[in-house]
Design an enzyme around this catalytic site. Sequence first.
Site, short mmCIF file in Angstrom:
data_model
loop_
_atom_site.label_atom_id
_atom_site.label_comp_id
_atom_site.label_asym_id
_atom_site.label_seq_id
_atom_site.Cartn_x
_atom_site.Cartn_y
_atom_site.Cartn_z
N GLU A 25 -9.72 34.80 6.49
CA GLU A 25 -10.80 33.87 6.63
C GLU A 25 -11.39 33.85 7.87
O GLU A 25 -11.63 32.80 8.43
CB GLU A 25 -10.29 32.44 5.98
CG GLU A 25 -9.50 32.48 4.77
CD GLU A 25 -9.09 31.36 4.41
OE1 GLU A 25 -8.93 30.27 5.29
OE2 GLU A 25 -8.62 31.27 3.19
N GLU A 32 -5.54 36.31 -4.60
CA GLU A 32 -4.99 34.92 -4.87
C GLU A 32 -5.43 34.35 -6.18
O GLU A 32 -6.21 33.18 -5.99
CB GLU A 32 -5.50 34.14 -3.50
CG GLU A 32 -4.84 34.70 -2.36
CD GLU A 32 -5.15 33.87 -1.01
OE1 GLU A 32 -5.33 32.49 -1.14
OE2 GLU A 32 -4.97 34.28 0.21
C1 GLA Z 1 -5.74 30.32 1.31
C2 GLA Z 1 -4.78 31.12 2.12
C3 GLA Z 1 -3.26 31.16 1.35
C4 GLA Z 1 -3.20 29.58 0.83
C5 GLA Z 1 -4.11 29.25 0.02
C6 GLA Z 1 -3.92 27.95 -0.40
O1 GLA Z 1 -6.42 30.91 0.34
O2 GLA Z 1 -5.06 32.51 2.52
O3 GLA Z 1 -2.56 31.42 2.24
O4 GLA Z 1 -2.98 28.76 1.89
O5 GLA Z 1 -5.33 29.10 0.70
O6 GLA Z 1 -2.65 27.52 -0.98
#
Ligand code: GLA
Length: 370
Positions: A151, A256
């Site tokens: 990020e 994710e």
């Molecule tokens: C982001 C992070 C993850 C996690 C998610 C929410 O996507 O990359 O590590 O913290 O948020 O749980």
Amino acid sequence: MVASGIVAIFLTTRASAQTTLKDAYKVYFLIGAALNQSQFSGENTCELPLIEAQFNMIRPENVLKWSSLHPGPNHYDFTLADQYVEFGQKHGMFVVGHTLIWHNQTPDWVFQGADGNPVDRDTLLARMRDHIFTVVGRYKGRIGGWDVVNEALADNGSLRQSPWRQIIGEDYLLKAYQYAHEADPQARLYYNDYLLENGPKRAGAIALIQKLQSQGVHIAAIGLQGHYRLDSPSTKEIDDALTDFSRQGLKMTISELDVDVLPSATHSQAADINLNFKLQARWNPYTNGLPDSVQQALANRYAELFAMFLKHRDNIRSVGFWGVTDANSWLNTWPIKGRANYPLLFDRHCQPKSAFNAVIQTAPPQSRGK
Ligand code: GLA
């Protein structure tokens, strides 16, 4: 006729009951899940068999983040991270490291001197190098791929003004990738972010990665987090993003994945973990279970998503879910604490949902069950 029809239905049901996610997609990509301590310690006996059966790749939810591993200067605690890596190895899974450099879940001391003021560039670079060498070095040859930077981009595609960027300067990313490569030259190095389907952020990610590549960094894949909702981003936006990244010659990983089914408390699509709103009943409508119509909409959404991933299969290395069952999803607590969300393929009793069947059935028949 009737008899053979019955046999066919029986076979279909048996086949789909026996087919697992990892087998259905075996010839296309790895299928992963993000795990927490209760899962990789084996304490969660409901989810353990699912994890063993369904997934061939894992990511840690928290145990490899800076604040868990390296809570104080010269203080590392590898207890849980070691357990996580051993779990993956024992099960022959591809083990991912998440994440080395992020602005969240990183303790304040990292950026501060003894006087509480920000440290200088050289001090922070030395701390970053020590962290990356220690952590990547410890799991050299065992963790196959690392989310080196998580990020780094703001939603408009510019570089986020994180303490890393403010203290070290723009080249903090270059340094992080160089250190990680030196620490384990065989490890695959990823860049991971959310909302990369959004035009300006996507353009920013492409520019960032091209710059790193021109400086000699090899990015094995760009991680699209895939924190989606039922209706956004649109499949066209996802398709456009996957097409755009492929055109740049980039490999991708959906890192994710989950699908939020609850009404949104914000207009923002960002998966910024710092968002936090007060619980109101209108934002928590399914406390007694998910209505069939929404269950079906979720299954359709997952079918659509996997069809899209298959379309881009030549450039997608893996698809990982953020969690295993609805019981443990972060979306029960974010961005509002105390809601009942239903974002994954398995329900709170570890049973497959219609969305699971939809994902299995989206895999081309010849590959299912291989
Ligand atoms: C982001 C992070 C993850 C996690 C998610 C929410 O996507 O990359 O590590 O913290 O948020 O749980």
